[in-house]
Scaffold this active site. Structure first.
Site, PDB file in Angstrom:
ATOM      1  N   THR A   1      -3.887  21.270  10.254  1.00 25.04           N
ATOM      2  CA  THR A   1      -4.372  19.925   9.968  1.00 25.04           C
ATOM      3  C   THR A   1      -4.463  19.758   8.457  1.00 25.04           C
ATOM      4  OG1 THR A   1      -6.120  18.302  10.462  1.00 25.04           O
ATOM      5  CG2 THR A   1      -6.812  20.580  10.155  1.00 25.04           C
TER       6      THR A   1
ATOM      7  N   HIS B   1       0.858  -1.191   0.000  1.00 22.08           N
ATOM      8  CA  HIS B   1       0.000   0.000   0.000  1.00 22.08           C
ATOM      9  C   HIS B   1       0.887   1.231   0.000  1.00 22.08           C
ATOM     10  CE1 HIS B   1       1.127  -0.495   4.135  1.00 22.08           C
ATOM     11  NE2 HIS B   1       0.412  -1.575   4.241  1.00 22.08           N
TER      12      HIS B   1
ATOM     13  N   GLU C   1      -1.756  -2.871  13.569  1.00 23.79           N
ATOM     14  CA  GLU C   1      -2.873  -3.094  12.630  1.00 23.79           C
ATOM     15  C   GLU C   1      -3.964  -3.921  13.297  1.00 23.79           C
ATOM     16  OE1 GLU C   1      -1.739  -4.686   8.818  1.00 23.79           O
ATOM     17  OE2 GLU C   1      -0.216  -3.151   8.509  1.00 23.79           O
TER      18      GLU C   1
ATOM     19  N   GLY D   1       6.729   1.979   8.803  1.00 18.64           N
ATOM     20  CA  GLY D   1       5.448   2.591   9.175  1.00 18.64           C
ATOM     21  C   GLY D   1       5.361   2.994  10.638  1.00 18.64           C
TER      22      GLY D   1
END
Ligand SMILES: [Fe+2]
Length: 557
Positions: free
Chosen positions: A521, A11, A183, A298
């Protein structure tokens, strides 16, 4: 020599282009196809290329497919075959995954319209992560820590680097994956598997002691190593039932209420992760005698853990790239092929996150006109925006080249006033539609950072929103909208050098209010961050953003 780097295996598909050793551009496919993370994390699609990202890279550099000398893909099927643990998922999935990988070169050849032969390179995944952190760091020598979901087989990898040589030292193969554990726990707590950052935000509300003992069983941490028990991760068996026995029920969906014990789970996970990563940091320090540490993978997006590493003082200098997650491997893979193939020196120490598309004033006005909107030209967009922010407005700030990495860093940002405690709710109601418990991050003028945050030694990575220092206690009531439950903030330091126009805006806000901080943001509403002026206009129109400032073009609601 032109080298195209591609990440597509799991991904965060992305493409990056190196020309004669210089990183020219990098972009994530999600910004073009408007699908978060670009594609589903699925065993059946490592051959799905980031085609639009690739096309944009070529166009940006004025090249055609014929001009590309080498293609680097940040995963090595050979390593996978050698070391893969079938306990993770099902053999038929693995078979399909490998078959798809065997098609990858063909897909590239079709895309480029010619045979690539020896010009196509499979580059080990964690080596690519390591390169994406080490070469931009500017360090001559460094220890490298990869903390990830999975590369070919490893969850974490330790390496050392000197000059242009990166040497892997040790891997922690499946099941010892901190990324997988996050995850799993994200899913268990009712979020998507990608939502580790929500779990991290939730952790601040919990008591780590409640499930400390349970998490000590899940991640066993020694003085300089850790082990994840396979009882709770992987696809075989009903592992969720085992988790429920241990820590109580999770949530099936995001709509179920978040209970205090969910926050306690998150807090215990964060604490155990910090301990495991610190153990690895100590191990690295022992193995590699240097003061420089690069971190990628990650899990390097966990700004709480990064803060713990920095505070530990094990390494004096820390560098984490703006895209430590899989997208960054596109850069790393291309750089490694350069080092192996090209005698020209690789450009090192170049670590700007602003590597994506920029749009001209004409592009912006064309988009505004085609949307049938009226705009005005501002003589001082930074000052105008600062005034609107001080007046309580939400300002979308769009300028220059898009950021590479998951954070908006002042080029595709929504900005608001941190002095107003109600601003979090307003942002959520009008645009972001996020969970109430999640914090909003601040951007501060770098020269004032130490007056407001307990930042410690400034690093280049502080400009990428990768640490969560404490907000100084005596400043918290001045900027209540950005102080998280635990008194920290995931702050971005903004220097005049790295982003002059954004710095000018915060300076103008400072001059007006005495506060050198704005809420920052990402400019999106439940979709990937906006890329083009038209994306910006679409999000502006469908949300409650008060003003959109694109370069000097101002639109108000
Ligand atoms: Fe990775």
């Amino acid at each position: 020599m032109n080298i195209l780097g591609i990440n597509a295996v799991y991904h965060e598909s992305a493409a990056a282009l190196l020309i004669d050793g210089k990183l020219v551009c990098a972009v994530e496919e999600e910004r073009f196809n408007r699908i978060k993370h670009a594609k589903e994390a699925h065993f059946d699609n490592p051959h799905q290329f980031p085609e639009r990202a690739i096309r944009w890279c070529l166009k940006h550099a004025g090249l055609t497919a014929d001009d590309i000398d080498h293609v680097a893909y940040s995963f090595d099927p050979k390593l996978r075959r050698k070391r893969f643990d079938p306990d993770w998922w099902f053999p038929q999935w693995e078979e399909t995954f490998l078959l798809r990988l065997s098609q990858v070169q063909g897909v590239a050849e079709e895309l480029f319209g010619r045979k690539l032969g020896q010009k196509f390179h499979f580059v080990p995944h964690h080596l690519s992560h390591a390169a994406s952190a080490f070469f931009p760091s500017g360090f001559e020598r460094a220890a490298i820590l990869n903390i990830d979901g999975i590369g070919e087989a490893a969850g974490s990898e330790l390496a050392k680097a000197e000059g242009t040589r990166i040497t892997p030292l040790e891997t922690f193969d499946y099941p010892h994956s901190l990324g997988f554990l996050w995850e799993v726990m994200s899913g268990y707590l009712g979020f998507s598997h990608y939502d580790a950052s929500k779990v991290m935000g939730l952790a601040a509300y919990g008591n780590a002691a409640t499930f400390r003992h349970q998490f000590e069983q899940i991640i066993r941490v020694g003085n300089d190593d850790y082990a994840v028990t396979p009882d709770y991760i992987g696809f075989h068996g009903n592992k969720m039932d085992k988790l429920a026995e241990m820590v109580g029920p999770g949530r099936y969906t995001e709509t179920e209420p978040l209970l205090p014990h969910h926050a306690d789970i998150a807090a215990a996970l964060q604490e155990a992760t910090d301990a495991a990563v610190l153990a690895l940091v100590r191990r690295l320090k022992r193995k590699v005698g240097t003061d420089n540490l690069c971190i990628a993978g990650g899990v390097a997006l966990n700004c709480v853990t990064n803060e713990v590493i920095q505070k530990s003082g094990e390494f004096k200098n820390i560098f984490i790239p703006s895209a430590p997650h899989d997208a960054g491997t596109a850069i790393g893979a291309a750089m490694l092929v350069h080092c192996a193939r090209d005698k020209k020196p690789l450009q090192r120490g170049h670590c700007t996150p602003y590597l994506g598309p920029a749009y001209s004033r004409r592009d912006i006005l064309t988009a505004v006109n085609s949307a049938g909107l009226k705009s005005r030209q501002s003589k001082s967009p930074a000052r105008d925006a600062a005034k609107m922010i001080a007046d309580g407005k939400i300002v979308a700030w769009f300028q220059g080249r898009m950021e590479f990495g998951p954070r908006a860093l002042g080029n595709r940002s929504l900005l608001a006033d941190p002095r107003r405690p109600e601003m979090r709710n307003i942002l959520n109601q009008k645009v972001k539609h996020r969970e109430d418990f999640r914090p909003f991050a601040p951007s501060v003028m770098a020269e004032h950072a130490d007056d407001w945050f307990e930042t410690g030694k400034h690093t280049a990575s502080h400009e990428f929103m990768l640490f969560a220092p404490r907000v100084k206690p005596d400043r918290r009531d001045r900027i209540p909208a950005i102080v998280h439950q635990d008194g920290t903030a995931r702050v971005q330091l903004v220097s005049r050098k790295s982003n002059p126009r954004f710095h000018e805006l915060i300076s103008a806000f400072h001059a007006r209010t005495g506060v050198p901080v704005v809420i920052n943001t990402s400019f999106n509403d439940s979709e990937p961050i906006v890329c083009t002026p038209m994306d910006a206009i679409v999000t502006f129109r469908k949300s409650g953003i008060d003003a959109l400032v694109m370069d000097d073009v101002v639109l108000t609601a």
